[in-house]
Enzyme design. Sequence first.
Site, PDB file in Angstrom:
ATOM      1  N   THR A  85      29.736  51.379  39.959  1.00  0.00           N
ATOM      2  CA  THR A  85      29.661  53.669  40.059  1.00  0.00           C
ATOM      3  C   THR A  85      29.701  54.355  41.059  1.00  0.00           C
ATOM      4  OG1 THR A  85      27.448  53.815  40.482  1.00  0.00           O
ATOM      5  CG2 THR A  85      27.900  53.149  38.443  1.00  0.00           C
ATOM      6  N   CYS A  86      30.274  55.201  41.418  1.00  0.00           N
ATOM      7  CA  CYS A  86      30.450  55.481  42.356  1.00  0.00           C
ATOM      8  C   CYS A  86      29.111  55.819  43.688  1.00  0.00           C
ATOM      9  CB  CYS A  86      31.689  57.108  42.604  1.00  0.00           C
ATOM     10  SG  CYS A  86      33.656  55.817  41.587  1.00  0.00           S
ATOM     11  N   ASP A  87      28.374  55.555  42.492  1.00  0.00           N
ATOM     12  CA  ASP A  87      27.233  55.748  43.820  1.00  0.00           C
ATOM     13  C   ASP A  87      26.477  54.382  44.664  1.00  0.00           C
ATOM     14  OD1 ASP A  87      24.348  56.962  44.281  1.00  0.00           O
ATOM     15  OD2 ASP A  87      23.974  57.615  41.984  1.00  0.00           O
ATOM     16  N   ASN A 117      29.277  57.448  34.571  1.00  0.00           N
ATOM     17  CA  ASN A 117      30.449  57.222  35.574  1.00  0.00           C
ATOM     18  C   ASN A 117      31.391  56.417  34.096  1.00  0.00           C
ATOM     19  OD1 ASN A 117      30.924  56.607  39.401  1.00  0.00           O
ATOM     20  ND2 ASN A 117      31.541  58.335  37.785  1.00  0.00           N
TER      21      ASN A 117
END
Length: 424
Positions: free
Chosen positions: A331-333, A371
Site C-alpha cells: 500500500t501507499c501508506d 488500497n
Amino acid sequence: MFLGFEANREIAGLTVDDVIAAARPEEPVLCLRPGLMEETARTFVSLFPGRVFYAVKCNPDVQVLAALAAGGVANFDVASLTEIETVRRLLPDARLAYMHPVKPRASIRAAYAQHGVRDFSLDSVEELAKIVTETGHAEDLGLFVRLQLPKGSAVYDLSGKFGAPVEQAVTLLRAARDAGQRVGLCFHVGSQCLDPSAYERAIEIAGEVIRLSGVTPDVLDVGGGFPVAYPDVAPPALWLYMASINRAFRRLNLANCELWCEPGRALVAAGTSLVVQVQHRRGQELFINDGVYGTLSDAGVPAFRFPVRLIRAGAEVASTETLPYAFFGPTCDSADRMEGPFWLPADMREGDWIEIGQLGAYGACLRTQFNGFDRIGRADVTDAPLLATAGHPNMGRVAPGQVQAAPRVASRPARRRAKLRAVA
Ligand SMILES: *Cc1c(COP(=O)(O)O)cnc(C)c1O
C-alpha cells in the site's frame, strides 16, 4: 495470477516450492497445511486435561475449522454471531461457548434460540442481566465470570479491556449462581504467553474468588495464550503449561469442576505459510506484495518476526551470506512497514519469492481491502512448516532457548483428504 485451492487439492504431497514453481504467482499465496493442523489439534486435545475450545477469531477459515474438527476439536469459543453461524454451518453438532463479555442483545437471542449456545461469559452485572433477559430467563445457562488478571508475561497483553477484579467477580459469581444452573470462571493470560506459571497464578486468583464467594464453579476455563515458536523465541514445551495448569487446578481441590481451555494460536499458527514476491529492493528494504493491511498485520506495530525462506525460480543458487532485511507492504501508506529483521540471502532481488511461516494465526483473518491489495491465492501443501509446532512428535522436547527445525510431515492419506472435502 490466482491459484484456487480446488485446483491442486487432489494432488498428494505438494510442497510450497511445487506450488510456486507451477504458478509463479505475482499475488500473495496462502499455503495451508490441513494435515498439520489436524495433527496439532489431536496432540493438543490429548495433552490438555479437560475440554478444548478452539478460539475461532484466530482463524475462522472453514478449511481450518474442518481440519481441527478432524483432529478431535469438538468445541469452539466464539465472539460474534458471524463466528457462530460459520461454525454451525460446518459443524452442526459442535459445542459453542460465547465468550465475549460484551455482547449485542440480538446476538445473545439468536445464539441461544437459533444456534443452541448455552455458555456465555460476562464481567459486569449489566451483562449478566442482559443474558438473563435475552434468553427469556432460561434455566439451562452456563454463566462464566471473566476475571481480570494483572499484566503478565504474554507478548499480547489482554488484561486491560475485559475482566472483573476479585471483589466484583465474587459478587458476579454469586449472582450468576442464583441466575443460572451452571457457573464458571474464565480468564485469558494474554496471547503468546511465554511463562507457564502465569496460568498457575491466574488459577490462584480464581481460587481466591471461589473461597470468598463460597461458590464452587462447575467449570474453570483457563482461556488461550498457549505460545508457538518464532525466530529467536522458543517457548517452553506445551506439556509444561499442562503440568502447571493441572497442578494449580488440583490444588483448588474442587469437586465436580470441569477444566476448559480456549487455544487459538497454538492450534493453527504453523498451519499456514504466506508466500510473497519481491517487487523492488532498496538497500536492505524489500518491497513485497503483502503487508500490514493484509496478512502481515502482526509484523507491523506488534513487530512479530516471522520465519522466512527464499524461494527462487530456476536453478541459480542464492548467496550463502545472509542480511537482515526490513519489508514494505504494497500500500501507499508508509506505516505499511515491517521492521523485522528478516534474515535472507544477501543477493535478494526483484522476482524472488519468500515463504513467511507461522501465519495461520491472526494472519489471513486480519486482511483488509485497503488500497485494493486484497487479492490472494491459496493452495494446500503437505511439506513441513518453517518452525516446529506443538503438534509435532518432538513436542515437549524443545528446551527453552532452543529453536528446533521441524521434522517433515508425512503427506496425508487420501481417505483423510476425502473426509476434509466432505466437511468443507
Ligand atoms: C483471543 C482469545 C483466545 C485465543 O487466544 P490465543 O492467544 O490465540 O490462544 C481465547 N479466548 C478468548 C476469550 C480470546 O479473546
